[in-house]
Motif scaffolding. Structure first.
Motif, PDB file in Angstrom:
ATOM      1  N   ASP A   2      22.102  -4.788  25.298  1.00  0.00           N
ATOM      2  CA  ASP A   2      22.881  -5.981  24.993  1.00  0.00           C
ATOM      3  C   ASP A   2      23.931  -5.592  23.946  1.00  0.00           C
ATOM      4  O   ASP A   2      23.587  -5.311  22.802  1.00  0.00           O
ATOM      5  N   ASN A   4      25.804  -7.299  22.265  1.00  0.00           N
ATOM      6  CA  ASN A   4      25.895  -8.271  21.179  1.00  0.00           C
ATOM      7  C   ASN A   4      24.694  -8.230  20.242  1.00  0.00           C
ATOM      8  O   ASN A   4      24.566  -9.083  19.378  1.00  0.00           O
ATOM      9  N   HIS A   5      23.831  -7.260  20.413  1.00  0.00           N
ATOM     10  CA  HIS A   5      22.669  -7.129  19.547  1.00  0.00           C
ATOM     11  C   HIS A   5      22.807  -5.830  18.752  1.00  0.00           C
ATOM     12  O   HIS A   5      22.937  -4.768  19.333  1.00  0.00           O
ATOM     13  N   TYR A   6      22.775  -5.966  17.439  1.00  0.00           N
ATOM     14  CA  TYR A   6      22.926  -4.804  16.563  1.00  0.00           C
ATOM     15  C   TYR A   6      21.678  -4.638  15.708  1.00  0.00           C
ATOM     16  O   TYR A   6      21.200  -5.610  15.119  1.00  0.00           O
ATOM     17  N   ARG A   7      21.199  -3.437  15.660  1.00  0.00           N
ATOM     18  CA  ARG A   7      20.107  -3.081  14.746  1.00  0.00           C
ATOM     19  C   ARG A   7      20.601  -1.912  13.913  1.00  0.00           C
ATOM     20  O   ARG A   7      20.991  -0.878  14.469  1.00  0.00           O
ATOM     21  N   GLY A  87      21.226 -13.487  12.027  1.00  0.00           N
ATOM     22  CA  GLY A  87      20.066 -12.595  12.081  1.00  0.00           C
ATOM     23  C   GLY A  87      19.458 -12.463  10.699  1.00  0.00           C
ATOM     24  O   GLY A  87      19.322 -13.459   9.984  1.00  0.00           O
ATOM     25  N   ASP A 110      19.123  -6.807  11.609  1.00  0.00           N
ATOM     26  CA  ASP A 110      19.043  -7.181  13.017  1.00  0.00           C
ATOM     27  C   ASP A 110      19.974  -8.383  13.156  1.00  0.00           C
ATOM     28  O   ASP A 110      19.724  -9.429  12.550  1.00  0.00           O
ATOM     29  N   SER A 111      21.060  -8.216  13.907  1.00  0.00           N
ATOM     30  CA  SER A 111      22.049  -9.288  13.943  1.00  0.00           C
ATOM     31  C   SER A 111      22.764  -9.373  15.283  1.00  0.00           C
ATOM     32  O   SER A 111      22.727  -8.446  16.093  1.00  0.00           O
ATOM     33  N   ARG A 112      23.404 -10.506  15.451  1.00  0.00           N
ATOM     34  CA  ARG A 112      24.252 -10.784  16.607  1.00  0.00           C
ATOM     35  C   ARG A 112      25.506 -11.468  16.068  1.00  0.00           C
ATOM     36  O   ARG A 112      25.427 -12.243  15.118  1.00  0.00           O
ATOM     37  N   ARG A 119      31.892 -11.552  20.087  1.00  0.00           N
ATOM     38  CA  ARG A 119      31.023 -11.471  21.265  1.00  0.00           C
ATOM     39  C   ARG A 119      31.808 -10.994  22.489  1.00  0.00           C
ATOM     40  O   ARG A 119      31.333 -10.176  23.268  1.00  0.00           O
ATOM     41  N   HIS A 126      32.033  -1.921  20.843  1.00  0.00           N
ATOM     42  CA  HIS A 126      30.717  -1.676  20.240  1.00  0.00           C
ATOM     43  C   HIS A 126      30.710  -0.428  19.342  1.00  0.00           C
ATOM     44  O   HIS A 126      30.257  -0.495  18.198  1.00  0.00           O
ATOM     45  N   ARG A 130      30.039  -0.439  15.172  1.00  0.00           N
ATOM     46  CA  ARG A 130      28.980   0.362  14.540  1.00  0.00           C
ATOM     47  C   ARG A 130      29.577   1.322  13.509  1.00  0.00           C
ATOM     48  O   ARG A 130      29.036   1.500  12.430  1.00  0.00           O
TER      49      ARG A 130
END
Length: 174
Positions: A2, A4-7, A87, A110-112, A119, A126, A130
């Protein structure tokens, strides 16, 4: 995956006792003094505030933070995030080095994106998002190290968050 999901997870090693590092991280209002990408902190409540962040990319994020955990004994500071990012983020500070003279700071997030534009750009940008975060964290570590040793003001001396000594600290318990 995904987009749109960042860790994020990173470790800072600092030449200061864990108690001093924890105190500096707990004082969110002072972040603009030493963290160049934290442009402003605006308190919104006793245990909450909005943080304006801008790193290399030409946009600013407004992230609402609300304390979700404060545990000095465990060295944990955690905040829920809302707004342009949603998040949570957490710092865990522990002694490091001979006799605990230094500190190890584990950062986790942990965020979106909450912002529609972010988005929509998540897939093509992406890697840039990062990389932007990595630059921000690297500069934050350097700025905090300088702040703790008195070697200078890592944030270029900016203070856009109000008078010294008043304001928001991460103080609520879960």
């Amino acid at each position: 995956m995904d987009p749109n999901h960042y860790r994020f997870r990173g470790v800072w090693r600092l030449p200061a006792p864990a108690s001093a590092v924890y105190a500096a991280l707990e004082d969110v209002r002072s972040y603009p003094l030493w963290w160049p990408e934290i442009r402003e902190v605006r308190p919104t409540g006793e245990d909450s505030g909005d943080v304006v962040v801008r790193a290399l990319l030409p946009y600013s994020l407004v992230i609402g933070l609300a304390t979700s955990r404060r545990d000095p004994a465990a060295g944990v500071l955690e905040a829920a995030m809302r707004g342009d990012l949603a998040g949570w983020s957490r710092f865990t500070v522990t002694p490091d080095g001979p006799g605990g003279a230094g500190s190890r700071v584990l950062f986790e997030e942990d965020s979106r994106p909450g912002k529609l534009l972010l988005r929509r750009l998540a897939l093509p940008l992406h890697p840039l998002f990062r990389g932007n975060h990595a630059v921000m964290m690297r500069r934050g570590r350097r700025g905090l190290a300088a702040h703790l040793t008195g070697a200078g003001r890592g944030g270029g001396g900016r203070r856009r968050s109000g008078p010294e000594g008043d304001g928001w600290r991460v103080t609520a318990n879960r």
